[in-house]
Design a protein around this motif. Structure first.
Motif, PDB file in Angstrom:
ATOM      1  N   GLY A   1       1.012  -1.228  -0.175  1.00 44.92           N
ATOM      2  CA  GLY A   1      -0.337   0.030   0.080  1.00 44.92           C
ATOM      3  C   GLY A   1       1.052   1.373  -0.063  1.00 44.92           C
ATOM      4  O   GLY A   1       0.698   2.314  -0.341  1.00 44.92           O
ATOM      5  N   HIS A   2       1.909   0.935   0.787  1.00 40.11           N
ATOM      6  CA  HIS A   2       2.446   2.574   0.618  1.00 40.11           C
ATOM      7  C   HIS A   2       3.795   2.790  -0.428  1.00 40.11           C
ATOM      8  O   HIS A   2       3.847   3.674  -0.582  1.00 40.11           O
ATOM      9  CB  HIS A   2       3.940   2.913   1.971  1.00 40.11           C
TER      10      HIS A   2
ATOM     11  N   PRO B   1      -5.274   3.216   4.666  1.00 43.97           N
ATOM     12  CA  PRO B   1      -5.011   3.464   3.666  1.00 43.97           C
ATOM     13  C   PRO B   1      -5.713   4.928   3.802  1.00 43.97           C
ATOM     14  O   PRO B   1      -6.759   4.928   4.143  1.00 43.97           O
ATOM     15  CB  PRO B   1      -5.583   3.239   3.103  1.00 43.97           C
TER      16      PRO B   1
ATOM     17  N   GLN C   1      -6.087  -3.233   2.020  1.00 40.90           N
ATOM     18  CA  GLN C   1      -5.586  -2.189   2.735  1.00 40.90           C
ATOM     19  C   GLN C   1      -6.732  -1.804   3.440  1.00 40.90           C
ATOM     20  O   GLN C   1      -6.612  -1.969   4.782  1.00 40.90           O
ATOM     21  CB  GLN C   1      -4.727  -1.263   2.103  1.00 40.90           C
ATOM     22  N   TRP C   2      -7.862  -1.092   3.018  1.00 42.06           N
ATOM     23  CA  TRP C   2      -8.889  -0.817   3.646  1.00 42.06           C
ATOM     24  C   TRP C   2      -9.900  -1.660   4.427  1.00 42.06           C
ATOM     25  O   TRP C   2     -10.104  -1.090   5.431  1.00 42.06           O
ATOM     26  CB  TRP C   2      -9.558   0.337   2.623  1.00 42.06           C
TER      27      TRP C   2
ATOM     28  N   HIS D   1       6.421   7.635   2.453  1.00 46.48           N
ATOM     29  CA  HIS D   1       5.359   6.084   2.403  1.00 46.48           C
ATOM     30  C   HIS D   1       6.712   5.365   2.086  1.00 46.48           C
ATOM     31  O   HIS D   1       6.642   4.680   2.822  1.00 46.48           O
ATOM     32  CB  HIS D   1       4.496   6.601   1.247  1.00 46.48           C
TER      33      HIS D   1
ATOM     34  N   SER E   1       1.356   4.325  -2.436  1.00 51.27           N
ATOM     35  CA  SER E   1       0.969   5.724  -2.576  1.00 51.27           C
ATOM     36  C   SER E   1       1.780   6.291  -2.727  1.00 51.27           C
ATOM     37  O   SER E   1       1.878   7.527  -3.093  1.00 51.27           O
ATOM     38  CB  SER E   1       0.321   5.491  -1.462  1.00 51.27           C
TER      39      SER E   1
ATOM     40  N   ARG F   1       2.024   7.174  -5.945  1.00 48.08           N
ATOM     41  CA  ARG F   1       1.309   7.934  -6.779  1.00 48.08           C
ATOM     42  C   ARG F   1       1.416   9.317  -6.573  1.00 48.08           C
ATOM     43  O   ARG F   1       0.884  10.933  -6.682  1.00 48.08           O
ATOM     44  CB  ARG F   1      -0.273   7.362  -5.680  1.00 48.08           C
TER      45      ARG F   1
ATOM     46  N   LYS G   1      -4.875  -1.538  -2.264  1.00 49.79           N
ATOM     47  CA  LYS G   1      -5.726  -0.506  -1.658  1.00 49.79           C
ATOM     48  C   LYS G   1      -6.441  -0.850  -1.051  1.00 49.79           C
ATOM     49  O   LYS G   1      -7.076   0.126   0.145  1.00 49.79           O
ATOM     50  CB  LYS G   1      -5.351   1.436  -2.285  1.00 49.79           C
TER      51      LYS G   1
ATOM     52  N   PRO H   1      -6.844   8.106   2.175  1.00 49.31           N
ATOM     53  CA  PRO H   1      -6.763   7.872   0.030  1.00 49.31           C
ATOM     54  C   PRO H   1      -6.713   9.300   0.036  1.00 49.31           C
ATOM     55  O   PRO H   1      -6.321   9.491  -1.448  1.00 49.31           O
ATOM     56  CB  PRO H   1      -8.875   7.965   0.224  1.00 49.31           C
TER      57      PRO H   1
END
Length: 332
Positions: free
Chosen positions: A66-67, A328, A244-245, A88, A70, A73, A241, A330
């Motif tokens: 997930g990191h 996470p 993870q959520w 991240h 991120s 992104r 993601k 968003p």
């Protein structure tokens, strides 16, 4: 004003966002964990996510993935690209991720051919072995879910089990490995890698790209592998993601669903079945398959015992495990 309550978590767990202490795990141990994940990913019907759960690094791997997503992104869209990237990447559990990835790569490059040969030449015995392993692993997500098994919990497990059973009952097909299909198949396969109970290899077998993918790994077909890794990267971005959520916000329900997925996916490993996946009753030297299943279950029980002892000695115990996945954000 009283603070807004966060998502419910099992009793006695750490606060959301509290990362486990990954530095307490040994590098050789993580290499072995990665190798185990790599080995089972070559076997149709067995999920690398199941092994990650069994050896206690599932949440940390999802956190880290997930990191990484991120970080990419933030680098592309901002704001504060450099600072966001560093932030991240600093939260990735590199002490776990690097040796696990190296162990997976080493296992895939060395055992992809032999395992594929065993699956082809001894399909009944190999399915029995892994049936026992997965069956013994089902208690892991169930334990991580915490609490009792009330009607709602049983309904979640049953629904996920039926869904997995239906998915893995689809007869396999054979197709030419067109570039777009390879990318799409890799996206599906990496999604299964993240979900205990669903096997990326099995889904590749259903799509018709299992043998071409193993052959590409064995022969180092860089063109095919480049397309496959492109699809795997895209699938990771799309899936990780959301997973993870789910694990952060609905940890118990997600773990119950994973339990059901593993239970329903056992259908793929029933030793006695035809090539079109029609199930048969035990026949012939069934006791040999029973011994193989018992041996597979014993391996998992041993792994769980060793990992539990290691975590008790190093202080990485169940409270950290049950803490789940970091929240996470968003917005980042």
């Amino acid at each position: 004003m009283s603070p807004t309550p966060g998502p419910s978590r099992p009793p006695g767990t750490a606060a959301a966002g509290t990362a486990p202490a990954p530095g307490r795990r040994s590098l050789p141990g993580n290499l072995v964990r990665g190798a185990l994940i790599g080995v089972v990913e070559t076997v149709p019907g067995v999920s690398g996510g199941t092994v990650a759960l069994v050896v206690g690094i599932y949440d940390e791997l999802i956190n880290s993935a997930g990191h990484v997503v991120s970080a990419g992104r933030r680098l592309l869209t901002g704001p504060d690209r450099a600072a966001g990237l560093r932030e991240h990447l600093a939260r990735v559990h590199w002490r776990i991720v690097v040796p696990v990835v190296l162990g997976m790569a080493a296992a895939l490059l060395t055992v992809a051919g032999p395992v594929s040969h065993l699956v082809e030449t001894q399909p009944v015995l190999m399915r029995a072995l892994f049936f026992g392993m997965v069956l013994a692993s089902i208690g892991v997500p169930l334990r991580l879910a915490g609490g009792g098994l009330g009607p709602r919990a049983l309904l979640v497990v049953a629904a996920a089990a039926v869904l997995a059973f239906v998915l893995v009952s689809i007869p396999p097909t054979t197709v030419a490995p067109a570039p777009l299909l390879v990318v799409l198949a890799a996206m599906v396969a990496v999604s299964a890698l993240l979900l205990p109970g669903l096997s990326g290899s099995f889904l590749l077998l259903t799509i018709g790209l299992y043998q071409p993918t193993l052959r590409a790994v064995d022969e180092l077909d860089l063109g095919y592998l480049a397309l496959f890794f492109l699809g795997a990267g895209l699938g990771m971005v799309v899936v990780v993601k959301g997973l993870q959520w789910l694990l952060h916000r609905h940890h118990r329900i997600t773990m119950l669903a994973l339990t059901g997925l593993m239970l329903g996916a056992l259908r793929t490993l029933w030793p006695w079945q035809l090539e079109d996946r029609t199930l048969l009753a035990p026949a012939g030297d069934w006791w040999v398959q029973l011994l193989a299943a018992a041996a597979g279950a014993a391996v998992v029980v041993l792994l769980l015992a060793v990992d539990a002892r290691t975590r008790a000695r190093t202080g990485h115990g169940s409270p950290e495990e049950l803490a789940g996945v970091e929240d996470p954000d968003p917005s980042r």
